[in-house]
Enzyme design. Structure first.
Site, PDB file in Angstrom:
ATOM      1  N   ARG A 172     -51.602 -15.171 -49.505  1.00  0.00           N
ATOM      2  CA  ARG A 172     -50.565 -14.559 -48.682  1.00  0.00           C
ATOM      3  C   ARG A 172     -49.732 -13.627 -49.543  1.00  0.00           C
ATOM      4  NH1 ARG A 172     -46.284 -18.104 -49.605  1.00  0.00           N
ATOM      5  NH2 ARG A 172     -45.151 -17.392 -47.796  1.00  0.00           N
ATOM      6  N   ARG A 176     -40.299 -10.373 -46.474  1.00  0.00           N
ATOM      7  CA  ARG A 176     -39.106 -10.899 -45.787  1.00  0.00           C
ATOM      8  C   ARG A 176     -38.468  -9.783 -44.976  1.00  0.00           C
ATOM      9  NH1 ARG A 176     -36.389 -13.720 -50.894  1.00  0.00           N
ATOM     10  NH2 ARG A 176     -37.994 -15.275 -51.278  1.00  0.00           N
ATOM     11  N   ARG A 255     -56.453 -16.975 -68.076  1.00  0.00           N
ATOM     12  CA  ARG A 255     -55.789 -15.738 -68.503  1.00  0.00           C
ATOM     13  C   ARG A 255     -54.716 -16.122 -69.516  1.00  0.00           C
ATOM     14  NH1 ARG A 255     -52.678 -12.934 -65.012  1.00  0.00           N
ATOM     15  NH2 ARG A 255     -52.672 -14.541 -63.415  1.00  0.00           N
ATOM     16  N   ARG A 286     -44.345  -6.656 -67.235  1.00  0.00           N
ATOM     17  CA  ARG A 286     -42.904  -6.801 -67.009  1.00  0.00           C
ATOM     18  C   ARG A 286     -42.142  -6.879 -68.318  1.00  0.00           C
ATOM     19  NH1 ARG A 286     -42.830 -12.957 -64.408  1.00  0.00           N
ATOM     20  NH2 ARG A 286     -44.187 -13.879 -65.951  1.00  0.00           N
ATOM     21  N   GLU A 311     -44.351  -8.122 -71.592  1.00  0.00           N
ATOM     22  CA  GLU A 311     -45.424  -9.084 -71.332  1.00  0.00           C
ATOM     23  C   GLU A 311     -46.700  -8.341 -70.932  1.00  0.00           C
ATOM     24  OE1 GLU A 311     -44.118 -12.644 -69.130  1.00  0.00           O
ATOM     25  OE2 GLU A 311     -45.901 -12.339 -67.903  1.00  0.00           O
ATOM     26  N   TYR A 359     -52.498 -24.394 -61.980  1.00  0.00           N
ATOM     27  CA  TYR A 359     -51.162 -23.893 -62.273  1.00  0.00           C
ATOM     28  C   TYR A 359     -50.150 -24.861 -61.670  1.00  0.00           C
ATOM     29  CZ  TYR A 359     -46.866 -21.499 -62.665  1.00  0.00           C
ATOM     30  OH  TYR A 359     -45.557 -21.231 -62.983  1.00  0.00           O
ATOM     31  N   ASP A 361     -45.920 -25.581 -61.448  1.00  0.00           N
ATOM     32  CA  ASP A 361     -44.548 -25.306 -61.835  1.00  0.00           C
ATOM     33  C   ASP A 361     -43.985 -26.552 -62.509  1.00  0.00           C
ATOM     34  OD1 ASP A 361     -43.856 -22.660 -61.225  1.00  0.00           O
ATOM     35  OD2 ASP A 361     -43.752 -23.117 -59.081  1.00  0.00           O
TER      36      ASP A 361
END
Ligand code: FDA
Length: 378
Positions: A172, A176, A255, A286, A311, A359, A361
């Protein structure tokens, strides 16, 4: 010793802390010279500005159990994460929101007008039937926004043209239709008041926990190596699952990131903590400017200098730090085979982002460690 924990990231430390609090003697092995895994931070020596050594870490969660647990070790600042992106010399807010859309189309659309425009532009492809990432991206948000904000950034992340990447890489692309540009949707967010390392050290600070730094579980010259302990004492293993089995099913692909750090003689380089670079002609993805993560430290941080980190993203080679799972179909098959092997390991529990090839968090790593402790180990 009642339990051996391999790896001192949030997963391993949560297990160690819970076990120690319940009276078990725990040893934690850590290959690096410091605890904390990828959440580790340290002060840049010449400025005292806290740098997240393995990439910027923002804590956020909607899990009340995790929030209560982490608050035992640290207070959090009121920092709210926001990200901006530079495209063709103009700065836009992210995630794509009504502000981004109106600035990009030089318009004053209402939420309904913007929604209708994006739906019309997205009609070019059916996102569900997309043959590749490019078609899916266009099918989700339309070609103009996709080409400006997603295409080249994604190509830099993956060193691959999006038309050659599988559609599943993105499920997705949130848009917003308000001007809300808070990066996270979670109930709680913030940064640890005294920094990540103080938080991580408090988790390990218990008489029942012994941490052995610079000690590799696979180094047969140290006494607590794999062959010596497996089967003798319960093990929680948070290192790479393929490494545990000597790559028997093949190496999993990752990666990695390269960080280029610079101290600049300016008070403020970019006015915000994270600026993405959406275009192909800028090689990095970034720039982080770390002083902006802690505006409350303005008195303590230098007024004439700042630290920035550029980065760069690329596929990991052997020896590189694994950061994000690539998750190719071959990787997914290998993970299933490793899970099967893991089930056969007596009293070894695989966890964390490396041990499960996922991954996670920070709040997810902590939450899954609390579950492993409560449901199985306790
Ligand atoms: P982690 O990798 O932290 O710890 C594993 C430890 O095991 C390491 O210290 C390693 O050295 C050690 N180890 C491995 N093999 C070993 C061996 N053989 N012997 C001994 N020790 C061994 N999350 C979030 O909530 N907000 C954010 O903003 C970010 N940002 C972010 C940026 C980047 C670039 C990345 C890659 C990740 C994030 N994260 C994040 C995710 C966060 O880093 C993640 O949730 C935690 O690192 C997970 O903790 P683990 O303990 O699972 O692994």
């Amino acid at each position: 010793m009642d339990l051996l924990v391999v790896g001192s990231g949030f997963f391993g430390l949560t297990i160690a802390e819970r076990a120690a609090a319940s009276g078990r003697k725990v040893t934690v092995l850590e290959r690096r010279h410091h605890i904390g895994g990828n959440a580790y931070s340290e002060d840049e020596v010449s400025t005292g500005i806290e740098i997240h050594r393995y990439g910027a870490h923002l804590f956020h969660t909607s899990n009340a159990t995790v929030w209560e647990y982490v608050n035992r070790f640290t207070a959090f600042t009121s920092y709210v994460h926001r990200v901006y992106t530079t495209h063709r010399g103009v700065v836009f807010p992210l995630p794509i929101n009504l502000g981004t859309i109106n600035q990009f189309f030089q318009a004053a659309y209402t939420p309904d007008e913007a929604r209708a425009l994006v739906a019309e532009q997205a009609g070019e492809f059916d996102a569900r039937a997309a043959a590749n990432l490019e078609e899916r991206g266009i099918g989700l948000i339309g070609r103009p926004l996709y080409e400006a904000f997603i295409r080249d950034y994604t190509a830099k992340q993956w060193q691959t043209a999006p038309a050659e990447l599988p559609a599943e890489v993105i499920s997705r692309l949130p848009v917003r239709y308000t001007y809300d540009n808070r990066y996270f949707n979670d109930t709680w967010e913030g940064l640890p008041v005294d920094g990540y390392t103080a938080w991580l050290e408090r988790m390990a600070d218990h008489p029942n926990i012994e941490v052995k730094l610079s000690t590799d579980f696979f180094d047969a010259s140290q006494p607590l190596h794999k062959q010596a302990v497996v089967g003798q004492v319960p093990v929680v293993y948070t290192g790479p699952v393929d490494r545990y089995f000597d790559d028997a099913e093949g190496a999993l692909s990752w990666r990695t990131l390269d960080f280029e750090q610079e101290v600049l003689e300016v008070a403020d380089f970019q006015g915000t903590s994270v600026m993405n670079y959406a275009d192909a002609d800028v090689p990095y993805t970034r720039i982080h400017e770390f002083k902006h993560f802690h505006p409350e430290r303005a008195d303590r941080y230098p007024k004439d200098r700042t630290v920035i980190v550029r980065e760069f993203s690329r596929f990991a080679e052997p020896g590189d730090e694994p950061y994000y799972p690539v998750n190719t179909p071959a990787d997914r098959e290998r993970v299933l085979a490793y899970r099967e092997l893991a089930r056969g390991e007596k009293d070894v529990h695989f966890g964390g982002r490396l041990g499960t090839y996922q991954y996670l968090d920070m709040h997810m790593a902590i939450g899954s460690a609390l579950s492993l402790w409560n449901n199985t180990l306790a």
